[in-house]
Design a protein around this motif. Structure first.
Motif, PDB file in Angstrom:
ATOM      1  N   THR A 151      33.940  33.264  47.813  1.00 20.97           N
ATOM      2  CA  THR A 151      33.108  34.449  47.649  1.00 20.97           C
ATOM      3  C   THR A 151      33.687  35.657  48.377  1.00 20.97           C
ATOM      4  OG1 THR A 151      31.113  33.095  47.415  1.00 20.97           O
ATOM      5  CG2 THR A 151      30.801  35.404  48.003  1.00 20.97           C
ATOM      6  N   VAL A 152      33.712  36.794  47.687  1.00 17.04           N
ATOM      7  CA  VAL A 152      34.157  38.058  48.267  1.00 17.04           C
ATOM      8  C   VAL A 152      33.185  39.156  47.848  1.00 17.04           C
ATOM      9  CG1 VAL A 152      36.608  37.440  48.299  1.00 17.04           C
ATOM     10  CG2 VAL A 152      35.641  38.575  46.283  1.00 17.04           C
ATOM     11  N   GLU A 153      33.213  40.251  48.564  1.00 18.83           N
ATOM     12  CA  GLU A 153      32.483  41.448  48.175  1.00 18.83           C
ATOM     13  C   GLU A 153      33.453  42.443  47.543  1.00 18.83           C
ATOM     14  OE1 GLU A 153      30.361  43.054  51.456  1.00 18.83           O
ATOM     15  OE2 GLU A 153      29.003  41.336  51.634  1.00 18.83           O
ATOM     16  N   VAL A 154      32.929  43.289  46.694  1.00 14.92           N
ATOM     17  CA  VAL A 154      33.757  44.325  46.079  1.00 14.92           C
ATOM     18  C   VAL A 154      33.970  45.440  47.095  1.00 14.92           C
ATOM     19  CG1 VAL A 154      33.932  46.009  44.215  1.00 14.92           C
ATOM     20  CG2 VAL A 154      32.894  43.781  43.774  1.00 14.92           C
ATOM     21  N   PRO A 155      35.205  45.664  47.536  1.00 15.80           N
ATOM     22  CA  PRO A 155      35.446  46.760  48.489  1.00 15.80           C
ATOM     23  C   PRO A 155      35.300  48.109  47.811  1.00 15.80           C
ATOM     24  CG  PRO A 155      37.521  45.777  47.791  1.00 15.80           C
ATOM     25  CD  PRO A 155      36.441  44.944  47.177  1.00 15.80           C
ATOM     26  N   GLY A 156      35.148  49.149  48.608  1.00 15.86           N
ATOM     27  CA  GLY A 156      34.941  50.477  48.052  1.00 15.86           C
ATOM     28  C   GLY A 156      36.043  50.911  47.108  1.00 15.86           C
ATOM     29  N   GLU A 195      56.736  51.063  40.565  1.00 14.21           N
ATOM     30  CA  GLU A 195      57.965  51.395  39.853  1.00 14.21           C
ATOM     31  C   GLU A 195      58.871  50.182  39.771  1.00 14.21           C
ATOM     32  OE1 GLU A 195      59.522  54.747  41.951  1.00 14.21           O
ATOM     33  OE2 GLU A 195      57.937  56.103  41.256  1.00 14.21           O
ATOM     34  N   ALA A 196      59.916  50.280  38.977  1.00 16.65           N
ATOM     35  CA  ALA A 196      60.842  49.161  38.780  1.00 16.65           C
ATOM     36  C   ALA A 196      61.369  48.663  40.120  1.00 16.65           C
ATOM     37  CB  ALA A 196      61.998  49.590  37.884  1.00 16.65           C
ATOM     38  N   GLY A 197      61.338  47.352  40.290  1.00 16.68           N
ATOM     39  CA  GLY A 197      61.819  46.738  41.521  1.00 16.68           C
ATOM     40  C   GLY A 197      60.760  46.517  42.567  1.00 16.68           C
ATOM     41  N   ALA A 198      59.558  47.067  42.361  1.00 17.15           N
ATOM     42  CA  ALA A 198      58.491  46.897  43.352  1.00 17.15           C
ATOM     43  C   ALA A 198      58.051  45.440  43.433  1.00 17.15           C
ATOM     44  CB  ALA A 198      57.301  47.786  43.003  1.00 17.15           C
ATOM     45  N   ALA A 199      57.820  44.977  44.653  1.00 10.88           N
ATOM     46  CA  ALA A 199      57.269  43.636  44.872  1.00 10.88           C
ATOM     47  C   ALA A 199      55.750  43.731  44.918  1.00 10.88           C
ATOM     48  CB  ALA A 199      57.803  43.060  46.180  1.00 10.88           C
ATOM     49  N   LEU A 200      55.084  42.845  44.191  1.00 14.34           N
ATOM     50  CA  LEU A 200      53.628  42.843  44.116  1.00 14.34           C
ATOM     51  C   LEU A 200      53.094  41.444  44.400  1.00 14.34           C
ATOM     52  CD1 LEU A 200      53.170  44.835  40.766  1.00 14.34           C
ATOM     53  CD2 LEU A 200      52.960  45.765  43.084  1.00 14.34           C
ATOM     54  N   HIS A 201      51.877  41.385  44.901  1.00 12.21           N
ATOM     55  CA  HIS A 201      51.176  40.113  44.986  1.00 12.21           C
ATOM     56  C   HIS A 201      49.701  40.375  44.727  1.00 12.21           C
ATOM     57  CE1 HIS A 201      50.928  41.746  49.111  1.00 12.21           C
ATOM     58  NE2 HIS A 201      49.833  41.037  49.252  1.00 12.21           N
ATOM     59  N   MET A 202      48.953  39.328  44.473  1.00  3.56           N
ATOM     60  CA  MET A 202      47.570  39.478  44.030  1.00  3.56           C
ATOM     61  C   MET A 202      46.647  38.518  44.767  1.00  3.56           C
ATOM     62  SD  MET A 202      46.079  39.125  40.092  1.00  3.56           S
ATOM     63  CE  MET A 202      47.708  39.569  39.521  1.00  3.56           C
ATOM     64  N   THR A 203      45.498  39.051  45.178  1.00  2.45           N
ATOM     65  CA  THR A 203      44.454  38.227  45.770  1.00  2.45           C
ATOM     66  C   THR A 203      43.255  38.191  44.826  1.00  2.45           C
ATOM     67  OG1 THR A 203      43.601  40.139  46.997  1.00  2.45           O
ATOM     68  CG2 THR A 203      45.157  38.692  48.134  1.00  2.45           C
ATOM     69  N   GLY A 204      42.455  37.151  44.961  1.00  4.66           N
ATOM     70  CA  GLY A 204      41.305  37.005  44.073  1.00  4.66           C
ATOM     71  C   GLY A 204      40.148  36.318  44.757  1.00  4.66           C
ATOM     72  N   GLY A 205      38.955  36.506  44.197  1.00  4.36           N
ATOM     73  CA  GLY A 205      37.760  35.857  44.717  1.00  4.36           C
ATOM     74  C   GLY A 205      36.621  35.979  43.733  1.00  4.36           C
ATOM     75  N   VAL A 206      35.496  35.379  44.085  1.00  2.00           N
ATOM     76  CA  VAL A 206      34.304  35.340  43.244  1.00  2.00           C
ATOM     77  C   VAL A 206      33.267  36.292  43.814  1.00  2.00           C
ATOM     78  CG1 VAL A 206      32.465  33.889  42.310  1.00  2.00           C
ATOM     79  CG2 VAL A 206      34.775  32.945  42.598  1.00  2.00           C
ATOM     80  N   VAL A 207      32.865  37.265  43.029  1.00  2.00           N
ATOM     81  CA  VAL A 207      31.848  38.219  43.460  1.00  2.00           C
ATOM     82  C   VAL A 207      30.458  37.629  43.267  1.00  2.00           C
ATOM     83  CG1 VAL A 207      30.873  40.527  43.087  1.00  2.00           C
ATOM     84  CG2 VAL A 207      33.348  40.160  42.919  1.00  2.00           C
ATOM     85  N   GLU A 208      30.199  37.075  42.104  1.00  2.00           N
ATOM     86  CA  GLU A 208      28.916  36.423  41.839  1.00  2.00           C
ATOM     87  C   GLU A 208      29.067  35.428  40.718  1.00  2.00           C
ATOM     88  OE1 GLU A 208      26.059  39.391  40.874  1.00  2.00           O
ATOM     89  OE2 GLU A 208      27.232  40.253  39.236  1.00  2.00           O
TER      90      GLU A 208
END
Length: 308
Positions: free
Chosen positions: A137-142, A72-85
């Motif tokens: 490298t990361v795995e796709v979590p459930g 919702e408006a005002g929410a703080a967000l951040h993002m992580t990333g990685g390579v699956v394959e």
């Protein structure tokens, strides 16, 4: 680097990014994911991948999106990333947008091509990028895995002629504007989803199905739980677009919808998407079941053979 990936973006939700449902609209989730993709590209060794003077870029060919928690408006967000394959010229990447407490809000599995920036010609990853990818490298979590859509390879069936044959509803018609394009002059990925969001009310009508228990005076909206998006070509400023949509099934909680973006002149496809949508109680902020009568109506309105 953690098992969750590396941080590639940080920001928040503006009031003007929220829609009539009271939460951030889907187009802005995708727009923020594109910023995260640029951040991940930089960690791979491609800091100019989305700059005008870049020689190579990452072309999004497919997106799998799951929406897990509202923002919702005002929410703080951040993002992580990685390579699956990593393939010869392509890759599957993972982006996870998280709330302040670390809980995942939305996930993106992106299939991208490593390609020339101007011609979009795929070419092999250089060794230095391969080495960087191994460290990311990361795995796709459930919680980011496909749940209600199939991610198996698919041949797109979208075209204007087939949309006419199936009787798909026109929910959008217009032209791509310069402000909707990236630095290379091609439509940004979030524009397709945004145009779908703008027009989907024409498909669903003025009244969405209410709860199966018949709760009086319930304010019902809609929300998407999961998307699979195919980007088939990239319109440029001045190119015409037409959106055609139809139902592809229904159960007690979800409806499956297909959206095609096509060129109204040539009939060729620009993009297609499969969406899993729900009815949503705007006051309780909960998914609601839909009545058997409404389910039957949606099934009756689902043309046979409608797919991506």
């Amino acid at each position: 680097m953690s098992e969750q990936g590396v941080e590639v973006w940080s920001g928040g939700v503006n009031t003007w990014e929220c829609d009539e449902m009271g939460h951030m609209n889907v187009r802005f989730w995708v727009a923020k994911a594109q910023e995260g993709l640029a951040g991940l590209a930089a960690r791979l060794g491609m800091p100019r991948a989305f700059a005008r003077d870049g020689e190579s870029t990452l072309v999004v060919r497919e997106q799998h999106i799951r929406f897990l928690r509202e923002a919702e408006a005002g929410a703080a967000l951040h993002m992580t990333g990685g390579v699956v394959e990593l393939g010869e010229c392509d890759a599957r990447l993972l982006l996870v947008i998280r709330h302040l407490d670390g809980q995942p809000a939305a996930t993106f599995q992106l299939v991208v091509d490593h390609a020339t920036a101007r011609e979009l010609r795929p070419f092999p990853w250089p060794q230095r990028l391969r080495e960087a990818a191994r460290a990311l490298t990361v795995e796709v979590p459930g919680f980011a895995a496909a749940r209600s859509v199939d991610l198996a390879p698919v041949v797109a069936t979208a075209s204007l002629g087939r949309a006419d044959a199936l009787g798909l509803q026109r929910i959008g018609l217009g032209v791509i504007g310069p402000a909707e394009c990236d630095v290379f002059g091609r439509m940004r990925p979030e524009i397709f989803i945004g145009r779908v969001s703008d027009g989907v009310g024409r498909l669903f009508g003025e009244v969405r199905p209410g709860p199966a228990d018949g709760t009086p005076d319930a304010r019902i909206g809609g929300a998407v739980l999961e998307y699979r998006v195919l980007h088939l070509d990239w319109p440029q400023a001045g190119d015409g677009i037409e959106l055609r949509s139809g139902f592809a099934g229904c159960d007690a909680r979800t409806r499956r919808v297909m959206h095609w973006m096509v060129d109204p002149q040539s009939g060729r496809p620009w993009a297609s998407a499969e969406a899993v949508v729900v009815s949503f109680d705007l006051d309780k902020r909960k998914v609601v079941d839909i009545s058997e009568e409404a389910q039957a109506a949606y099934r009756a309105a689902s043309p046979a053979g409608l797919a991506l």
